[in-house]
Write a protein that holds these residues in place. Structure first.
Motif, PDB file in Angstrom:
ATOM      1  N   LEU A  18       0.827  -1.205   0.000  1.00 33.44           N
ATOM      2  CA  LEU A  18       0.000   0.000   0.000  1.00 33.44           C
ATOM      3  C   LEU A  18       0.863   1.258   0.000  1.00 33.44           C
ATOM      4  O   LEU A  18       0.503   2.267  -0.627  1.00 33.44           O
ATOM      5  N   SER A  19       2.005   1.204   0.668  1.00 34.03           N
ATOM      6  CA  SER A  19       2.916   2.356   0.678  1.00 34.03           C
ATOM      7  C   SER A  19       3.454   2.623  -0.722  1.00 34.03           C
ATOM      8  O   SER A  19       3.502   3.777  -1.176  1.00 34.03           O
ATOM      9  N   LEU A  20       3.860   1.563  -1.417  1.00 32.38           N
ATOM     10  CA  LEU A  20       4.380   1.726  -2.781  1.00 32.38           C
ATOM     11  C   LEU A  20       3.290   2.232  -3.725  1.00 32.38           C
ATOM     12  O   LEU A  20       3.538   3.106  -4.564  1.00 32.38           O
ATOM     13  N   LEU A  21       2.078   1.708  -3.586  1.00 39.70           N
ATOM     14  CA  LEU A  21       0.974   2.178  -4.425  1.00 39.70           C
ATOM     15  C   LEU A  21       0.635   3.636  -4.121  1.00 39.70           C
ATOM     16  O   LEU A  21       0.280   4.397  -5.032  1.00 39.70           O
ATOM     17  N   SER A  22       0.758   4.033  -2.855  1.00 43.12           N
ATOM     18  CA  SER A  22       0.476   5.419  -2.484  1.00 43.12           C
ATOM     19  C   SER A  22       1.494   6.375  -3.083  1.00 43.12           C
ATOM     20  O   SER A  22       1.171   7.538  -3.364  1.00 43.12           O
ATOM     21  N   ILE A  23       2.717   5.915  -3.241  1.00 41.52           N
ATOM     22  CA  ILE A  23       3.712   6.750  -3.919  1.00 41.52           C
ATOM     23  C   ILE A  23       3.373   6.887  -5.392  1.00 41.52           C
ATOM     24  O   ILE A  23       3.534   7.957  -5.994  1.00 41.52           O
ATOM     25  N   LYS A  24       2.863   5.837  -5.981  1.00 42.99           N
ATOM     26  CA  LYS A  24       2.618   5.823  -7.427  1.00 42.99           C
ATOM     27  C   LYS A  24       1.394   6.623  -7.844  1.00 42.99           C
ATOM     28  O   LYS A  24       1.436   7.386  -8.814  1.00 42.99           O
ATOM     29  N   VAL A  25       0.262   6.466  -7.123  1.00 47.36           N
ATOM     30  CA  VAL A  25      -1.005   7.023  -7.587  1.00 47.36           C
ATOM     31  C   VAL A  25      -1.208   8.425  -7.031  1.00 47.36           C
ATOM     32  O   VAL A  25      -0.549   8.848  -6.089  1.00 47.36           O
ATOM     33  N   GLY A  26      -2.165   9.126  -7.652  1.00 43.34           N
ATOM     34  CA  GLY A  26      -2.497  10.482  -7.231  1.00 43.34           C
ATOM     35  C   GLY A  26      -2.859  11.329  -8.427  1.00 43.34           C
ATOM     36  O   GLY A  26      -3.074  10.827  -9.538  1.00 43.34           O
ATOM     37  N   ALA A  27      -2.927  12.637  -8.215  1.00 42.42           N
ATOM     38  CA  ALA A  27      -3.233  13.543  -9.323  1.00 42.42           C
ATOM     39  C   ALA A  27      -2.190  13.413 -10.422  1.00 42.42           C
ATOM     40  O   ALA A  27      -2.488  13.557 -11.608  1.00 42.42           O
ATOM     41  N   VAL A  28      -0.939  13.134 -10.034  1.00 42.52           N
ATOM     42  CA  VAL A  28       0.149  12.878 -10.975  1.00 42.52           C
ATOM     43  C   VAL A  28       0.636  11.465 -10.736  1.00 42.52           C
ATOM     44  O   VAL A  28       1.186  11.156  -9.676  1.00 42.52           O
ATOM     45  N   SER A  29       0.421  10.567 -11.702  1.00 38.83           N
ATOM     46  CA  SER A  29       0.863   9.189 -11.566  1.00 38.83           C
ATOM     47  C   SER A  29       2.346   9.089 -11.902  1.00 38.83           C
ATOM     48  O   SER A  29       2.832   9.717 -12.850  1.00 38.83           O
ATOM     49  N   ILE A  30       3.069   8.311 -11.120  1.00 38.71           N
ATOM     50  CA  ILE A  30       4.513   8.164 -11.298  1.00 38.71           C
ATOM     51  C   ILE A  30       4.813   6.701 -11.556  1.00 38.71           C
ATOM     52  O   ILE A  30       4.320   5.819 -10.846  1.00 38.71           O
ATOM     53  N   GLY A  31       5.616   6.431 -12.588  1.00 35.32           N
ATOM     54  CA  GLY A  31       5.970   5.059 -12.936  1.00 35.32           C
ATOM     55  C   GLY A  31       6.903   4.439 -11.909  1.00 35.32           C
ATOM     56  O   GLY A  31       7.587   5.129 -11.148  1.00 35.32           O
ATOM     57  N   TRP A  32       6.936   3.093 -11.931  1.00 34.73           N
ATOM     58  CA  TRP A  32       7.763   2.382 -10.955  1.00 34.73           C
ATOM     59  C   TRP A  32       9.240   2.716 -11.118  1.00 34.73           C
ATOM     60  O   TRP A  32       9.964   2.893 -10.136  1.00 34.73           O
ATOM     61  N   LEU A  33       9.696   2.799 -12.350  1.00 29.25           N
ATOM     62  CA  LEU A  33      11.105   3.138 -12.595  1.00 29.25           C
ATOM     63  C   LEU A  33      11.411   4.550 -12.123  1.00 29.25           C
ATOM     64  O   LEU A  33      12.480   4.804 -11.542  1.00 29.25           O
ATOM     65  N   ASP A  34      10.472   5.464 -12.360  1.00 29.82           N
ATOM     66  CA  ASP A  34      10.667   6.842 -11.898  1.00 29.82           C
ATOM     67  C   ASP A  34      10.716   6.918 -10.367  1.00 29.82           C
ATOM     68  O   ASP A  34      11.467   7.713  -9.799  1.00 29.82           O
TER      69      ASP A  34
END
Length: 332
Positions: A18-34
């Motif tokens: 859930l922590s990793l998904l919380s970093i990824k999702v939001g108004a600006v989605s960020i890729g796993w590599l990023d």
């Protein structure tokens, strides 16, 4: 024992996921590599700022707040011997809310960022100790403690509503805080809450044996040599610290302290030595999930985490009430 270890492992992995998904999702989605590049300092400055200074501290605060509220609820239910008890029952949340609202509405703008959380923490301690003082009469009776706590909480909530009505110009800021939101949480909130929650959680775990004895009833506890009132006061103080520190960091996130202990009891065997870490992980996962749902429902608009936990917790609370009183109806 194997089941307990497996549950702890699975919950820890769930919190990490859930922590990793919380970093990824939001108004600006960020890729796993990023995300990996941001964590290692190799991404562009904008993405690194979003990950390290916006989403990561928000996740840490969510874990601390969820754990603190959940374990505070577990202690409260043990002290009152009531499965429907929560930090709200003991006046802690109402006192913290009143302290925070007073600083937001009455003090002039431009106050340091630590003023409101400190006022919330002090308010939580004052509210909790007021309940304890008014309940004490040669000892503490759990029923009397619960009744006084409900009365103090009602008074605190009424004062908050009066202040919001009187100072309507700043009501939007207060309502966001009262609904429990992790929006805008920074490393400042992590630094403010970590010493309180990070110290109270392991000390509570050390006192797990005393919580087990308290669950046996007053007479049995005395027979086993437990000094009831000092132990109750000590545990009550840690419940206040955990709930007050959590409310000070993120506002009023309801139901996390009520439903998390019940979820934990369904996962592991009785005994607070295992219940405390499992409850903390369940609470952390619940608040992380609520915050993530609030962010992805209708971006860029964010729903406060407290509203989402209420939407999850209210039906579960109704189920608890139904299960609690079903035997009484059956006997009638």
């Amino acid at each position: 024992m194997k089941r307990n270890v497996m549950v702890l492992t699975m919950l820890s992995l769930l919190v990490l996921l859930l922590s990793l998904l919380s970093i990824k999702v939001g108004a600006v989605s960020i890729g796993w590599l990023d995300i990996l590049q941001a964590l290692t300092g190799r991404s562009d400055s904008d993405q690194r700022y979003i990950v390290l200074h916006y989403r990561l501290p928000r996740i840490v605060v969510a874990i601390l707040v969820g754990s603190g509220l959940a374990v505070s609820g577990l202690i409260t239910q043990a002290l009152l011997r009531n499965p429907l008890a929560a930090p709200d029952t003991l006046g802690i949340s109402a006192g913290a809310s009143l302290g925070a609202v007073l600083t937001v509405l009455i003090l002039p703008p431009g106050q340091p960022v630590w003023v409101t959380p400190l006022a919330a923490l002090i308010g939580g301690f004052v509210g909790g100790m007021l309940v304890y003082g008014l309940s004490y009469s040669g000892g503490i009776d759990p029923v009397r403690l619960a009744l006084v706590g409900i009365a103090v909480s009602a008074c605190g909530s009424t004062l908050v509503q009066l202040l919001v009505t009187r100072f309507a110009a700043n009501a939007s800021t207060v309502l966001l805080w009262l609904n429990g939101s992790l929006w805008g949480r920074t490393w400042d909130q992590v630094i403010q809450s970590l010493p309180i929650i990070g110290l109270a959680l392991p000390v509570t775990w050390v006192l797990a044996r005393r919580l087990d004895i308290l669950a046996l009833g007053d007479e049995t506890s005395r027979g086993l040599g437990l000094r009831l009132e000092p132990v109750r006061l000590l545990l009550f103080g840690f419940a206040i610290a955990l709930a007050g520190g959590s409310v000070a960091a993120a506002g009023m996130i309801g139901f996390a302290g009520l439903v998390s202990p019940h979820m934990a009891r369904r996962l592991v065997s009785r005994g607070h030595r295992i219940l405390i870490p499992v409850t903390a992980l369940v609470g952390a996962a619940l608040v992380l999930l609520a915050d993530m749902i609030g962010r992805i429902l209708a971006p860029p608009v964010e729903f406060p985490a407290g509203l989402v936990t209420a939407a999850i917790g209210a039906p579960y609370f109704l189920y608890l009430l139904w299960r609690e009183f079903r035997p009484a109806r059956a006997r009638a």
